[in-house]
Design an enzyme around this catalytic site. Structure first.
Site, short mmCIF file in Angstrom:
data_model
loop_
_atom_site.label_atom_id
_atom_site.label_comp_id
_atom_site.label_asym_id
_atom_site.label_seq_id
_atom_site.Cartn_x
_atom_site.Cartn_y
_atom_site.Cartn_z
N LYS A 124 0.82 -1.22 0.00
CA LYS A 124 0.00 0.00 0.00
C LYS A 124 0.86 1.27 0.00
CE LYS A 124 -4.27 -2.07 1.29
NZ LYS A 124 -3.78 -3.47 1.27
C1 LIG Z 1 -4.32 -4.49 0.44
C2 LIG Z 1 -3.51 -5.71 0.27
C3 LIG Z 1 -3.81 -6.69 -0.71
C4 LIG Z 1 -5.02 -6.57 -1.62
O1 LIG Z 1 -4.90 -5.58 -2.60
P1 LIG Z 1 -6.18 -5.05 -3.38
O2 LIG Z 1 -5.69 -3.91 -4.20
O3 LIG Z 1 -7.18 -4.63 -2.33
O4 LIG Z 1 -6.70 -6.17 -4.22
C5 LIG Z 1 -2.98 -7.79 -0.82
N1 LIG Z 1 -1.91 -7.95 0.00
C6 LIG Z 1 -1.60 -7.06 0.96
C7 LIG Z 1 -0.43 -7.33 1.85
C8 LIG Z 1 -2.37 -5.91 1.12
O5 LIG Z 1 -2.04 -5.02 2.09
#
Ligand SMILES: *Cc1c(COP(=O)(O)O)cnc(C)c1O
Length: 524
Positions: A124
């Site tokens: 993120k």
């Molecule tokens: C948020 C997140 C995801 C999922 O990503 P999306 O864009 O919501 O599909 C997968 N792995 C981790 C570690 C995340 O923090």
């Protein structure tokens, strides 16, 4: 890839997925608004196309210039020099690798895209080191144009990763303050310490009595409490806003790394220019995989998009059947909590694109999801989806086994989210080389990595001596056992960091509003 930022008619305009926006938004307006009026999601009126030469040539640039080039290709309403300047701040030594998101190749045809070298060790950061700076600059531009005269307070309810990434992204950003709420006792030791030790003057963190649902419901009620919103505006000139993953400004930085990775693999001699690359993404809200679809749409030679789910398999079932059904679906706890979802919010944008931008169909399906907890797409759209996507769901046990197997075979330690994607890719892969999106460093989820390495079933307790360790101590033990000594400094140092936030509040909207108001008093 040149644009004329001065020429308003060539600039990208934003409409929405449900057909409510008649007067289009500029990029800066869409970023600041977040969600479109009427509940739909903003979508650009045109998606730029890059030639293969332009894509491959990106490898000659440092990452921040690759990102700037792609933002300019979208013809956003910001001067090129400002885009350059902001991107240089977004992607620099706040990441612990010069490549920003380096690729580790496990074999000739399996490449791991490490999206966790940012300040919180989760993917993120790729978006949340970028969105806040563009948000703040957009708000400043709108203020200058006389279209805005307030500042913002971002409120985030988090079950773990998002809260810390948002805190790091917004801390120190002008004209914005941020408050994060997490369930007291409901996040790991590492995740809690990451949040409560955050530095900066415009940040606040609260533990909430209750679970994540209580947090989220409380925050949603605060957003929809018109009287409170009005009071903040009148008394403090502050508008509430969310940083959630449906904001176009969070999606766009994610497009960059797929285009950039393709260029990098070609430059490194791991891919022929033009050769198709399949991509597997561990998916929750569908933001990451949607960004990959846009990268493909923009001209990147990407083949199959593999959507990996954990035991919360609503997306796998949807991609395999065309029916999205949560009417009788239980939420399952898994070792990959950031993919534990029922409603995958960015899927709406993907369906909008796959229907050829049919906002009537989208409005209908979303209404059906809201009322009946279910919708079914038409045959034509289902066919298009099957041409581009494949999906697999990976059990909790298989996730942990995969961590162990990949470590034994390749000496590479994965976090549980990445392991879900790796396992799904192994089942779905064909002839093309595969890029697996790796979304967290293993040390963010040390307890489940320990279970994987020491053959403890998912959900079972750790041995008493290990359960007594802090998250940092457990990670140090795992590093010792495996020889995987690279634990990012931000995680390794947590036990030594000063705890700044200890307040525990109730999860109802009154308690959250009172806490928010008190926080904003200190921000004046
Ligand atoms: C948020 C997140 C995801 C999922 O990503 P999306 O864009 O919501 O599909 C997968 N792995 C981790 C570690 C995340 O923090």
């Amino acid at each position: 890839m040149t644009t004329s930022a001065q020429d308003a008619s060539s600039q990208v305009k934003f409409f929405d997925t449900r057909g409510n926006v008649t007067d289009p938004y500029s990029f800066t307006e869409a970023i600041v608004a977040g969600l479109a009026p009427g509940g739909g999601l903003f979508v650009p009126d045109k998606i730029p196309h890059l030639s293969l030469e332009e894509i491959v040539a990106l490898a000659d640039l440092p990452y921040h210039q690759r990102a700037a080039a792609i933002y300019k290709a979208f013809a956003i309403n910001m001067p090129d020099a400002q885009i350059d300047e902001l991107m240089a701040l977004c992607y620099s030594d706040n990441f612990d690798d010069e490549a920003i998101c380096p690729i580790t190749s496990l074999d000739k045809d399996t490449h791991i895209l490490e999206l966790w070298h940012g300040p919180t060790s989760a993917f993120k950061d790729m978006a949340l080191q970028c969105l806040p700076r563009f948000f703040s600059a957009s708000a400043a531009a709108l203020r200058e144009e006389g279209k805005l005269d307030n500042t913002f307070c971002i409120l985030v309810a988090t079950s773990g990763d998002t809260g810390k990434a948002a805190l790091e992204g917004f801390k120190g950003v002008d004209g914005v303050s941020i408050g994060v709420l997490f369930p007291d006792g409901g996040v790991s030791d590492i995740q809690r310490k990451q949040m409560v030790t955050t530095t900066g003057n415009n940040v606040q963190v609260w533990a909430v009595r209750g679970n994540f649902d209580d947090c989220q419901t409380g925050v949603k009620r605060v957003f929809s409490d018109l009287a409170f919103n009005q009071q903040l505006m009148e008394q403090r000139k502050v508008a509430l806003s969310s940083a959630n993953s449906i904001n176009w400004g969070r999606l766009m930085p994610q497009i960059v790394y797929y285009i950039s990775s393709y260029a990098q693999l070609v430059a490194d001699g791991k891919l022929e220019a033009g050769q198709l690359l399949d991509v597997c993404v561990p998916t929750g809200n569908f933001g990451n995989i949607l960004a990959c679809w846009y990268a493909k749409q923009m001209g990147t030679p990407i083949g199959l998009l593999m959507c990996a789910s954990n035991e919360n398999r609503v997306l796998t079932d949807f991609i395999n059947t065309g029916t999205y059904d949560i009417s009788d679906r239980q939420f399952v706890l898994t070792p990959s909590p950031s993919m534990d979802i029922l409603v995958s919010s960015n899927l709406e944008r993907q369906l909008f694109e796959l229907t050829g931008r049919n906002c009537e169909a989208i409005a209908q399906w979303m209404a059906s999801l809201n009322e009946e907890r279910c919708f079914r797409i038409d045959r034509g759209t289902f066919g298009k989806m099957r041409e581009e996507f494949a999906a697999e769901s990976v059990s909790n046990a298989d996730c942990l086994t995969t961590i162990r197997t990949v470590f034994d075979d390749h000496g590479y330690l994965m976090d549980p989210h990445t392991a879900v994607a790796y396992a799904a890719a192994e089942r779905l892969r064909g002839e093309n080389p595969v890029l697996v999106a790796s979304t967290a460093h293993w040390a963010k989820f040390g307890d489940n990595v320990y279970r994987a390495l020491f053959d403890i079933a998912p959900g079972q307790p750790l041995p008493a001596d290990k359960a007594a360790l802090t998250g940092c101590q457990l990670n140090a033990f795992i590093a010792d056992e495996t020889g995987c000594f690279y634990v990012p400094e931000n995680l390794a140092m947590l036990d030594e960091m000063k705890v700044r936030f200890t307040e525990v509040i109730d999860g109802n909207e009154h308690a959250i509003e009172a806490a928010t108001d008190t926080f904003l008093q200190t921000q004046a």
